[in-house]
Write a protein that holds these residues in place. Structure first.
Motif, short mmCIF file in Angstrom:
data_model
loop_
_atom_site.label_atom_id
_atom_site.label_comp_id
_atom_site.label_asym_id
_atom_site.label_seq_id
_atom_site.Cartn_x
_atom_site.Cartn_y
_atom_site.Cartn_z
N ALA A 51 21.71 -15.71 13.78
CA ALA A 51 21.98 -16.03 12.38
C ALA A 51 22.56 -14.80 11.71
CB ALA A 51 20.70 -16.47 11.68
N THR A 52 23.10 -15.01 10.52
CA THR A 52 23.54 -13.87 9.70
C THR A 52 22.33 -13.35 8.94
OG1 THR A 52 25.75 -14.81 9.43
CG2 THR A 52 25.06 -13.11 7.86
N ILE A 53 22.01 -12.09 9.19
CA ILE A 53 20.82 -11.48 8.61
C ILE A 53 21.25 -10.47 7.55
CG2 ILE A 53 18.79 -10.04 9.10
CD1 ILE A 53 18.74 -11.22 11.89
N TYR A 54 20.59 -10.56 6.39
CA TYR A 54 20.92 -9.66 5.28
C TYR A 54 19.76 -8.68 5.04
CZ TYR A 54 24.28 -13.40 4.32
OH TYR A 54 25.27 -14.35 4.42
N SER A 92 9.85 -3.88 1.66
CA SER A 92 8.64 -4.25 2.39
C SER A 92 8.83 -5.54 3.17
CB SER A 92 7.46 -4.39 1.42
OG SER A 92 7.65 -5.48 0.54
N ILE A 93 9.85 -6.33 2.82
CA ILE A 93 10.17 -7.55 3.56
C ILE A 93 11.25 -7.27 4.59
CG2 ILE A 93 11.13 -9.89 3.33
CD1 ILE A 93 9.82 -10.05 0.60
N GLY A 94 12.18 -6.40 4.25
CA GLY A 94 13.14 -5.91 5.23
C GLY A 94 14.41 -6.71 5.35
N TRP A 95 14.32 -8.03 5.61
CA TRP A 95 15.53 -8.80 5.84
C TRP A 95 15.34 -10.23 5.33
CZ3 TRP A 95 14.98 -13.16 8.89
CH2 TRP A 95 13.83 -13.21 9.68
N GLN A 107 21.11 -14.74 -1.57
CA GLN A 107 20.71 -14.53 -2.97
C GLN A 107 19.68 -13.40 -3.09
OE1 GLN A 107 22.11 -16.11 -5.59
NE2 GLN A 107 23.48 -17.04 -4.06
N HIS A 108 18.95 -13.14 -2.03
CA HIS A 108 17.93 -12.09 -2.06
C HIS A 108 18.36 -10.83 -1.31
CE1 HIS A 108 15.31 -15.77 -2.65
NE2 HIS A 108 15.03 -15.02 -3.71
N ALA A 109 19.64 -10.74 -1.04
CA ALA A 109 20.15 -9.62 -0.26
C ALA A 109 20.54 -8.44 -1.14
CB ALA A 109 21.37 -10.06 0.55
N GLN A 110 20.46 -7.26 -0.55
CA GLN A 110 21.01 -6.08 -1.20
C GLN A 110 22.52 -6.25 -1.32
OE1 GLN A 110 19.93 -2.40 0.73
NE2 GLN A 110 17.81 -3.06 1.09
N ARG A 111 23.13 -5.61 -2.31
CA ARG A 111 24.57 -5.71 -2.52
C ARG A 111 25.24 -4.37 -2.30
NH1 ARG A 111 24.40 -11.22 -2.88
NH2 ARG A 111 26.57 -11.18 -3.64
N VAL A 161 24.64 -7.19 1.93
CA VAL A 161 24.64 -6.23 3.03
C VAL A 161 24.12 -6.92 4.29
CG1 VAL A 161 23.70 -4.06 3.88
CG2 VAL A 161 24.33 -4.29 1.47
N ILE A 162 24.94 -6.94 5.32
CA ILE A 162 24.58 -7.59 6.58
C ILE A 162 23.96 -6.56 7.52
CG2 ILE A 162 25.49 -8.80 8.60
CD1 ILE A 162 27.67 -9.94 6.81
N ARG A 163 22.93 -6.98 8.25
CA ARG A 163 22.26 -6.13 9.22
C ARG A 163 22.29 -6.78 10.60
NH1 ARG A 163 22.74 -2.29 6.34
NH2 ARG A 163 21.10 -1.31 5.11
#
Length: 380
Positions: free
Chosen positions: A193-196, A202-205, A210-214, A221-223
């Motif tokens: 999957a695409t992971i952000y 504390s949740i990490g990914w 909508q809840h991703a870092q920008r 931001v994709i990880r």
């Protein structure tokens, strides 16, 4: 007590607890090294490899003293800094000891900055020929050294050389490599999957953009799965060494101690008997610190646990190497107790109670900002 001694030496042969493989510390490349140069071990031309540096040994000695203090075994004159949300830090944990920049923003119960208190001023003005304040408030500095490098006083800044030096090296060392792979029992695949990166560290990914870092372009931001700790981690290499044995060398330099002077803090008067008592107490403290260090063992790091082959013996060196007396390190506590009693008779003693400071608003603020940048919440 140590009138004819120039140096006190201890050389201990060590063996790895299991096998003959150890994992030395890695050191960052020098600033002049080509870009991309990896960190490496400190291999020496004589076929040895550094397992513990003098700087690391100084930190281990401080930790051994701190543990003895906290256990009630040693009444050390601590300086403690209380930081809201962070707990309490001992001066024995600070890089520059009593001259650490952190203490610039330590306030006493009256709101006075530590360096403006009587103890702080005495430490600022201390020198090897005026070491009474260091003996009373920060005796560890007589052993492992200290420099008031942030004082802005140039050559007038307080500076004490290290008189207790230690180092551990692995002998007949040959490099080896060991590979390791992390297997994920959930077998999460790289392209599952695409992971952000989640906005909450504390949740990490997250899978929800909508809840991703920008990023700077306001894109999520994709990880990679491996960057978040998911999935299998490919084979990695750990670099170690095969050794025949290791050697722990410790030297306490009595000739450097003899340069210390302990004038009366009220009159500035010098007394040779008082100086000698202070010097003997500093040497005895060094020996006691060594005994505490040895009692703490040789768990240097993961993959580097050592044990002595025999009970260590001190070498008390006179003017030449032909004048050596041997003694047991087990005598160190008795020497320390006797030397401190004698120093007290000459008006030299450690401070009885800890100095407790609290962090200034500026220090609290910069710590909070730092934690915020790291995504770490601090307690109220």
């Amino acid at each position: 007590m140590f009138e004819s001694i120039t140096n006190i030496r201890l050389s201990i042969t060590l063996q790895p607890v299991a096998g003959n493989v150890v994992y030395p510390p890695t050191f960052a490349p020098s600033e002049s090294a080509p870009k991309g140069t990896p960190a490496s071990h400190n291999w020496r031309p004589d076929g040895s490899v550094v397992l513990d540096t003098p700087q690391s040994q100084a930190n281990r000695i401080e930790d051994a003293i701190m543990q003895a203090m906290r256990a009630g075994v040693l009444a050390y004159p601590d300086i403690r800094l209380e930081i809201p949300g962070e707990g309490t830090i001992s001066v024995l944990e600070l890089s520059h000891r009593a001259y650490d920049a952190t203490l610039f923003h330590g306030l006493d119960a009256n709101g006075t900055a530590f360096r403006h208190t009587a103890a702080g001023q005495a430490l600022i003005n201390a020198t090897p020929t005026n070491a009474t304040a260091v003996f009373e408030h920060a005796p560890i500095q007589l052993l492992v050294g200290a420099w008031d490098s942030h004082a802005g006083r140039g050559v007038l800044a307080a500076k004490f050389q290290r008189i207790l030096t230690g180092e551990i090296v692995g002998l007949d060392a040959r490099p080896i490599q060991r590979t390791a792979t992390k297997i994920d029992p959930l077998d999460i695949r790289r392209d599952a999957a695409t992971i952000y990166a989640h906005t909450d560290a504390s949740i990490g990914w997250t899978l929800d953009a909508q809840h991703a870092q920008r990023d700077d372009r306001d894109k999520p931001v994709i990880r990679k799965a491996s960057e978040t700790g998911l999935g299998n981690t490919p084979s990695t290499t750990e670099r170690g060494a095969i050794i025949s044995s290791a050697r722990h060398d410790l030297v306490l330099t009595a000739t450097a101690v003899r340069r210390l002077r302990f004038p009366d803090p009220d009159t500035g008067a010098l007394d040779p008997a008082r100086d000698r008592a202070g010097q003997d107490a500093a040497l005895a403290f060094g020996l006691y610190a060594i005994s505490l260090l040895l009692d703490s063992g040789y768990n240097l790091r993961s993959g580097c646990q050592l044990v002595p082959e025999d009970e260590p013996q001190l070498e008390l060196i006179g003017r030449t190497l032909k004048q050596i007396e041997h003694a047991s390190i087990a005598e160190a506590h008795g020497w320390f107790t006797e030397a401190m009693k004698n120093a007290a008779k000459h008006g030299l003693s450690w401070r009885k109670e800890p100095i407790v400071l609290h962090a200034s608003p500026d220090l609290v603020g910069v710590i909070a900002k730092s934690r915020e940048l790291a995504g770490i919440a601090t307690e109220d």
